[in-house]
Design an enzyme around this catalytic site. Structure first.
Site, PDB file in Angstrom:
ATOM      1  N   HIS A  15      54.713  64.572  31.527  1.00  0.00           N
ATOM      2  CA  HIS A  15      54.358  65.922  31.957  1.00  0.00           C
ATOM      3  C   HIS A  15      55.503  66.478  32.800  1.00  0.00           C
ATOM      4  O   HIS A  15      55.837  65.919  33.845  1.00  0.00           O
ATOM      5  CB  HIS A  15      53.067  65.912  32.777  1.00  0.00           C
ATOM      6  N   LEU A  16      56.070  67.575  32.339  1.00  0.00           N
ATOM      7  CA  LEU A  16      57.169  68.205  33.063  1.00  0.00           C
ATOM      8  C   LEU A  16      56.747  69.509  33.732  1.00  0.00           C
ATOM      9  O   LEU A  16      57.546  70.127  34.432  1.00  0.00           O
ATOM     10  CB  LEU A  16      58.351  68.466  32.116  1.00  0.00           C
ATOM     11  N   ARG A  17      55.505  69.935  33.518  1.00  0.00           N
ATOM     12  CA  ARG A  17      55.009  71.177  34.101  1.00  0.00           C
ATOM     13  C   ARG A  17      55.910  72.349  33.707  1.00  0.00           C
ATOM     14  O   ARG A  17      56.518  72.335  32.651  1.00  0.00           O
ATOM     15  CB  ARG A  17      54.876  71.041  35.623  1.00  0.00           C
ATOM     16  N   ASN A  41      50.168  70.657  27.450  1.00  0.00           N
ATOM     17  CA  ASN A  41      49.012  71.257  28.140  1.00  0.00           C
ATOM     18  C   ASN A  41      49.436  72.123  29.323  1.00  0.00           C
ATOM     19  O   ASN A  41      49.087  71.885  30.473  1.00  0.00           O
ATOM     20  CB  ASN A  41      48.008  70.183  28.577  1.00  0.00           C
ATOM     21  N   HIS A 135      44.277  61.878  23.658  1.00  0.00           N
ATOM     22  CA  HIS A 135      43.711  61.466  24.949  1.00  0.00           C
ATOM     23  C   HIS A 135      42.306  60.966  24.643  1.00  0.00           C
ATOM     24  O   HIS A 135      41.378  61.766  24.440  1.00  0.00           O
ATOM     25  CB  HIS A 135      43.675  62.644  25.920  1.00  0.00           C
ATOM     26  N   HIS A 169      48.073  56.528  26.786  1.00  0.00           N
ATOM     27  CA  HIS A 169      47.813  55.903  28.097  1.00  0.00           C
ATOM     28  C   HIS A 169      46.566  55.011  28.090  1.00  0.00           C
ATOM     29  O   HIS A 169      45.611  55.254  28.833  1.00  0.00           O
ATOM     30  CB  HIS A 169      47.735  56.946  29.196  1.00  0.00           C
ATOM     31  N   HIS A 245      51.764  66.780  40.890  1.00  0.00           N
ATOM     32  CA  HIS A 245      50.969  67.875  41.437  1.00  0.00           C
ATOM     33  C   HIS A 245      51.468  68.146  42.853  1.00  0.00           C
ATOM     34  O   HIS A 245      51.914  67.230  43.546  1.00  0.00           O
ATOM     35  CB  HIS A 245      49.481  67.507  41.517  1.00  0.00           C
ATOM     36  N   ALA A 257      44.138  65.045  39.220  1.00  0.00           N
ATOM     37  CA  ALA A 257      44.386  63.735  38.613  1.00  0.00           C
ATOM     38  C   ALA A 257      45.827  63.632  38.134  1.00  0.00           C
ATOM     39  O   ALA A 257      46.317  64.510  37.428  1.00  0.00           O
ATOM     40  CB  ALA A 257      43.430  63.516  37.443  1.00  0.00           C
TER      41      ALA A 257
END
Length: 338
Positions: A15-17, A41, A135, A169, A245, A257
């Protein structure tokens, strides 16, 4: 051993946002990894060619001069036209399926996991050779969600034998056991699920920076994951699920999370594999297995690890926000040679 060279490390779940967070965290991966499978996402999720190419360009710009290839994914939809996915095939490495509302930014995910509901897109993916990342959790009791999802994996794997399916995961021994049951099932596993159980998260004082989804499970689950990873199970590959986060969204009521591991992943993995006498398997786990599974040949990137203390920062800062990594403020026994 005083040095170890990691050959072309790949993070197959990252996740790189976006925006300012992206500018902070992307270089922390691109410094040591040759490439990564980037999650779609965002808000809104990545579902169009324009959005995907624009996001990829923002990632490349954030990584600066680092040799790093972002491998892009689309957010799963039931109604992708065949012509669209045919056009997108060379732009993506996979499509990521999220059950609706099961994790961060998945509210527009799939409402029904019935194979017949999913069939239109899955048939197209199977014909075009596009892998499916999932997921895999239900909405059941939190400790049983992955276990309850196993029949869904089996249903999709048996219904679409030509479709390459990656269980993302994984956290349970049930998922490890399922790897050997179907030829078309593969998996990623995170750093933190190789290290912690639910007891580390909530057994004493609550540790918000270890809270993640899927939640960490039981000691026997961690043992099964660790055995498969240390022995470089050919159908298992490293995917950090590093999920940053802002500190204020972790240390609060309604804790977000995600565990932020990118800055320490290779150092901690080297220590874990060395401690267990399996350092010779690390390159397979973090690179070779993924190359074979995804039929992907990245540019070579050698990263030299040295036996030298590395002190993990308490936090990383962007604008007026802080992001706290795993092992914040602690000393690691391996460092990246500058």
């Amino acid at each position: 051993m005083q040095t170890f060279t990691v050959n072309t490390a790949l993070d197959m779940h990252l996740h790189l946002r976006d925006e300012e967070m992206l500018k902070l965290v992307a270089p922390l991966s691109s410094k040591t990894f040759a490439g990564a499978l980037v999650m779609p996402n965002l808000v809104p999720p990545v579902t169009t060619k324009e959005a995907l190419l624009a996001y990829k360009q923002r990632i490349i710009e954030a990584c600066g001069k680092d040799e790093f290839e972002p491998k892009m994914t689309l957010f799963f939809k039931n109604d992708y036209p065949y012509e669209f996915l045919e056009e997108m095939k060379d732009e993506i490495i996979a499509i990521k399926l999220y059950p609706a509302g099961i994790t961060t930014n998945s509210e527009t995910g799939v409402a029904s996991m019935d194979v017949e509901v999913l069939r239109p897109t899955l048939e197209t993916m199977s014909k075009l050779g596009i892998p499916l990342c999932i997921h895999g959790e239900t909405n059941g009791f939190v400790m049983d969600r992955e276990k309850e999802f196993m029949p869904i994996y089996e249903s999709i794997a048996s219904s679409f034998p030509e479709l390459k399916i990656i269980m993302e995961h994984i956290t349970t021994k049930d998922a490890v056991n399922l790897l050997d049951k179907y030829d078309n099932l593969y998996a990623t596993v995170t750093l933190h699920h190789l290290l912690i159980t639910l007891d580390d998260v909530a057994g004493g004082m609550l540790q918000p920076h270890l809270f993640c989804k899927p939640i960490a499970k039981r000691p026997e689950d961690r043992s099964a994951l660790l055995e498969a990873a240390l022995n470089a199970h050919p159908k298992l590959m490293f995917g950090s699920d590093s999920a940053p986060h802002p500190k204020h969204k972790k240390e609060c009521c309604g804790c977000a999370a995600g565990v932020f591991t990118s800055p320490v992943a290779l150092q901690v993995l080297a220590d874990l594999f060395e401690t267990n006498g399996k350092l010779e398997n690390l390159n397979s786990f973090v690179s070779l297995n993924a190359q074979k599974i995804y039929n992907y040949k990245p540019k070579e990137k050698l990263i030299k690890l040295i036996k030298k203390d590395f002190f993990v920062p308490d936090a990383y800062r962007y604008n007026n926000e802080l992001v706290v990594p795993m092992f914040a403020g602690e000393k690691l026994s391996w460092s990246i040679e500058e």
